[in-house]
Design an enzyme around this catalytic site. Structure first.
Site, PDB file in Angstrom:
ATOM      1  CG  ASP A  98      -0.308   0.025   2.525  1.00 47.28           C
ATOM      2  OD1 ASP A  98      -0.995   0.288   3.519  1.00 47.28           O
ATOM      3  OD2 ASP A  98       0.917  -0.209   2.589  1.00 47.28           O
ATOM      4  CB  SER A  99       4.550   1.736  -0.108  1.00 46.36           C
ATOM      5  OG  SER A  99       4.721   0.450  -0.675  1.00 46.36           O
TER       6      SER A  99
ATOM      7  CG  ASP B 154       0.729  -4.166   2.128  1.00 50.04           C
ATOM      8  OD1 ASP B 154       1.427  -3.137   2.100  1.00 50.04           O
ATOM      9  OD2 ASP B 154       1.041  -5.170   2.808  1.00 50.04           O
TER      10      ASP B 154
ATOM     11  CE  LYS C 193       3.552  -5.861   4.332  1.00 52.41           C
ATOM     12  NZ  LYS C 193       3.014  -4.687   5.039  1.00 52.41           N
TER      13      LYS C 193
ATOM     14  CD  GLU D 224       0.444  -1.155   8.025  1.00 50.69           C
ATOM     15  OE1 GLU D 224       0.102  -0.379   8.945  1.00 50.69           O
ATOM     16  OE2 GLU D 224       0.868  -0.758   6.918  1.00 50.69           O
TER      17      GLU D 224
ATOM     18  CD  GLU E 290       7.632   0.149   7.985  1.00 43.88           C
ATOM     19  OE1 GLU E 290       6.767  -0.664   7.638  1.00 43.88           O
ATOM     20  OE2 GLU E 290       7.787   1.264   7.425  1.00 43.88           O
TER      21      GLU E 290
END
Lengths: 352, 352
Positions: free
Chosen positions: B83-84, B122, B152, B154, B222
Site C-alpha cells: 500500500d506504499s 497488502d 499482509k 498491519e 519495521e
C-alpha cells in the site's frame, strides 16, 4: 463606486493573465490564497506561440506521480496520460483492456506530480465511440475527476469528428489522432503503419484537416511516412505531433518506458518500436540494482550500521533483556544482548 | 478399476509436487495442458527451507507490470504489492488514501509480470479493521481478483490477531507486520520508529509471537532497533523480514522506488528513508534522458533517418503529390515532395 473599481481591476487583471482553455481558475478564491504562479502551467497559448515561432513541441507519456514529476523537472511541454498504460503499466498486449476508471486513477496521480506541463488524458477504447453523448460524458469525467487540461481521442470517421466537435463545444480542448490508431487494431489487423499508398496518405491529410475544422488544437500523427506527415503539417494551421512519423511535424511524442529503455527483458526488446530512440537504459540499471540488493541481503552486508539508524538506549536494552528473561524467552534475551553488543563493537573506532 | 488407478496416480503426483498454500492449481485441467514448471513459483515451502538453512529472504515492492518483470528477472524471492503505492505511485503523503479497488488493479498488473516470486498483496487502510468478516472478505478479493498468493496486514491489537487467524482459516497465507505500522500514523503521531523503550520493545516481540500463533507464515518488522528485531527473530519459529530493523532479521524488504533512487527532485531526497540504501540513481538517469530527448526534438535531430522507418514508394509519392494538388492543397503538395527528396538525400552515400 469602489465595488465597480474592484471589478474593473479584476477584469483587466484577468485579461492580462488569461489562460486560454485551461481548467485551473486564476485565483483559488474560495480555497484561500495559494501561491499560484500564473505563468506556471503550459497552456494552449504557449503552444500556439511555439508553433508560430517554429519551435518544436515536446510531449511524453506519464502514468503515475514519479513519472509526472520527472516530466515536470525536465521541462517537457505536454504530459500525456496515454491509454498505452494498458500495455506498459498493466502488461496487456493491446490498449483495449484499460477502463475509464483505471485511466482516471492514472490521471489523478499524474496531476499530483506535474504542475507545469499541459496535462492531456486519452479517452480509452469503448468510452466514446457509441454516441456523441457518451463521448462528451467521458471527456467531462477526464477533466472533472481526472484533473486533466485536455483530452485526446483517436480516429477520423465522421462520427468521431462529430464527437470531437461536441467535446470542444462543451469547453474541453481536444487533440486529434490519425494514422495508426492503436485502438483500431481489430480493423487494421495489427499495429501497422498507415498512409503507405495514395488513398491512405490522402485520407491522413483529409482527416487531420477535418479534426482541425472540428476545433482540435493539435493532431497526433502516428506511424506514417515522413512525406505524408510533412503534407499534413503543412496543410494544417494547428501543430502536428508525430510518433514514428518522421522529422517534419510540429512536435514529437514518445512513450515514457520506450524512451527510457525501461524494459530490458529480451521479450520486451523485441516489441520496442523501431521509431523510438532509447535515451537511457533504465531497465539495465534496475536489473543491476536489484541484483546488488539481492547479493547484499544474501551475504548479510545490508543493512550495515549506516542503514540501521534506530537505537534503544543501553538502560532500556538491559531492561528489555530482563523482561524477556522474566517472560521465559531466554534465547530471545541473549539474542538481544548479543545484537546490542555487536552494534557497540561496530560503532567503536577501528570499525566502519 | 482403471478409474481407481488414475485417481491413485493423480494423488501421488499431487503429493510429490504439492505446493503448500499456493493458489495456483497443479495442472490446468480445464484449460488444457499448459507448460507449467511446478518448481517455478516461489512457495511457502521454499521460504521455509531458506529460513531453516539460514539463507536470507529477499523481498521488494512492485506496483505494475514492468517492476514485477524486473523483480522476476532479478530472482527476488517475494514481490510485495504494497500500500506504499499510495505514496510512491499516487503521490499522497500517507498510505491511507488508496482504495481496495486501486490495490487490486496494482495486484493484477504485478501478477501479469512476475511469474516466479511469491506474490503478496497488502490489505489497505480501512478494508479489514472493522470486523473479522470484513477482513476475510478483503483477503479473499486480493487472492481471487488480485491474483496474489498471500496477504499482509498491519498491527497486533487483539482484533487484528483474530482477523489474521480467521484469514488463515479461510485458507489464505498471511504475513504479519509489527513495529512502525504506517496505516496507524494517526495514533503513532507520524512515521516514528517503535520499540525504543522497554515496554514498546517487549510489545513488538509479544505481538510478533501472537501473530505466529494465529498462523502467520512470516512477520515484517519495521523501524525498530536492531536488538529488538534480533529478539523477535530469535523468539519466532517463522522468518522475520526487516525494514529499518537492522541486520538480524531472517530477510529484508525495501520499497522499489527508494532502493532505485527513482525520485531525484530535492523535495523527495528529503523524504527518502535513512534506512534505505540506494542501489541505483534511476531518477538521475531518467532526468538526463528526458533532457536529451527534449534537446534533440528542439534542435530537430530526433527523429533522424534511423528512427523514421515508414516509407511510401516513389510512385505512390508522386500520385500523392498530384492528389493533393488536385484537392487544392498546393503548399501541402510541395511539402510532401520536398520531404521525399530530403529523405532520399539522407539515404544516399555520404549522408548517414
Amino acid at each position: 463606486m469602489s465595488h465597480f473599481r474592484t471589478l474593473a481591476k479584476r477584469c483587466t487583471f484577468l485579461a492580462r493573465s488569461s489562460r486560454y482553455m485551461s481548467n485551473i481558475p486564476e485565483d483559488s478564491v474560495y480555497g484561500g490564497p495559494k501561491p499560484q504562479n500564473h505563468n506556471q502551467r503550459v497552456t494552449l497559448t504557449h503552444l500556439r506561440q511555439k508553433h508560430r515561432m517554429g519551435e518544436p513541441i515536446t510531449m511524453v507519456t506519464a502514468y503515475d506521480y514519479p513519472s509526472a514529476v520527472h516530466l515536470d523537472s525536465a521541462g517537457i511541454d505536454i504530459c500525456l496520460v496515454g491509454d498505452s498504460a494498458s500495455m506498459v503499466v498493466h502488461g496487456h498486449d493491446t490498449t483495449l483492456p484499460i477502463t475509464l476508471d483505471e485511466m482516471l486513477v492514472h490521471c489523478r496521480a499524474v496531476a499530483r506530480g506535474a504542475k507545469r506541463p499541459l496535462l492531456v488524458g486519452d479517452l480509452p477504447f469503448g468510452t466514446y465511440e457509441s454516441s456523441t453523448h457518451q463521448a462528451v460524458d467521458t471527456a467531462v469525467r477526464v477533466l472533472k475527476e481526472g484533473g486533466m487540461d485536455a483530452i485526446k481521442l483517436e480516429g477520423g470517421a465522421p462520427s468521431r469528428i462529430t464527437a470531437a466537435k461536441a467535446i470542444v463545444e462543451a469547453g474541453i480542448a481536444v487533440i486529434g489522432h490519425v494514422g495508426l490508431t492503436p485502438q483500431a487494431i481489430s480493423v487494421l489487423g495489427g499495429f501497422r503503419p498507415q498512409g503507405k499508398n495514395i488513398a491512405s496518405a490522402v485520407k491522413v491529410v483529409e482527416t487531420a484537416m477535418a479534426l482541425q475544422e472540428a476545433g482540435c488544437f493539435s493532431v497526433v500523427l502516428e506511424c506514417v511516412p515522413a512525406p505524408v506527415a510533412a503534407a499534413a503539417t503543412s496543410a494544417l494551421k494547428i501543430p502536428t505531433i508525430g510518433i514514428g512519423a518522421g522529422p517534419f511535424c510540429s512536435g514529437q511524442v514518445l512513450v515514457y518506458h520506450d524512451l527510457l529503455g525501461m524494459m530490458q527483458h529480451p521479450h520486451h526488446a523485441k516489441v520496442t518500436p523501431k521509431f523510438c530512440k532509447q535515451y537511457g537504459q533504465v531497465g539495465d540499471i534496475i536489473n543491476k540494482a536489484l541484483l546488488a540488493y539481492k547479493e547484499e541481503v544474501t551475504n548479510g552486508s545490508f543493512p550495515g550500521p549506516a542503514h540501521s539508524p534506530y537505537k534503544i538506549g543501553s538502560a532500556d536494552t538491559d531492561g528489555f533483556v530482563n523482561e524477556l528473561q522474566k517472560l521465559g524467552f531466554d534465547k530471545a534475551a541473549s539474542a538481544a544482548a548479543e545484537a546490542a553488543e555487536k552494534i557497540e563493537t561496530v560503532k567503536s573506532p577501528g570499525a566502519l
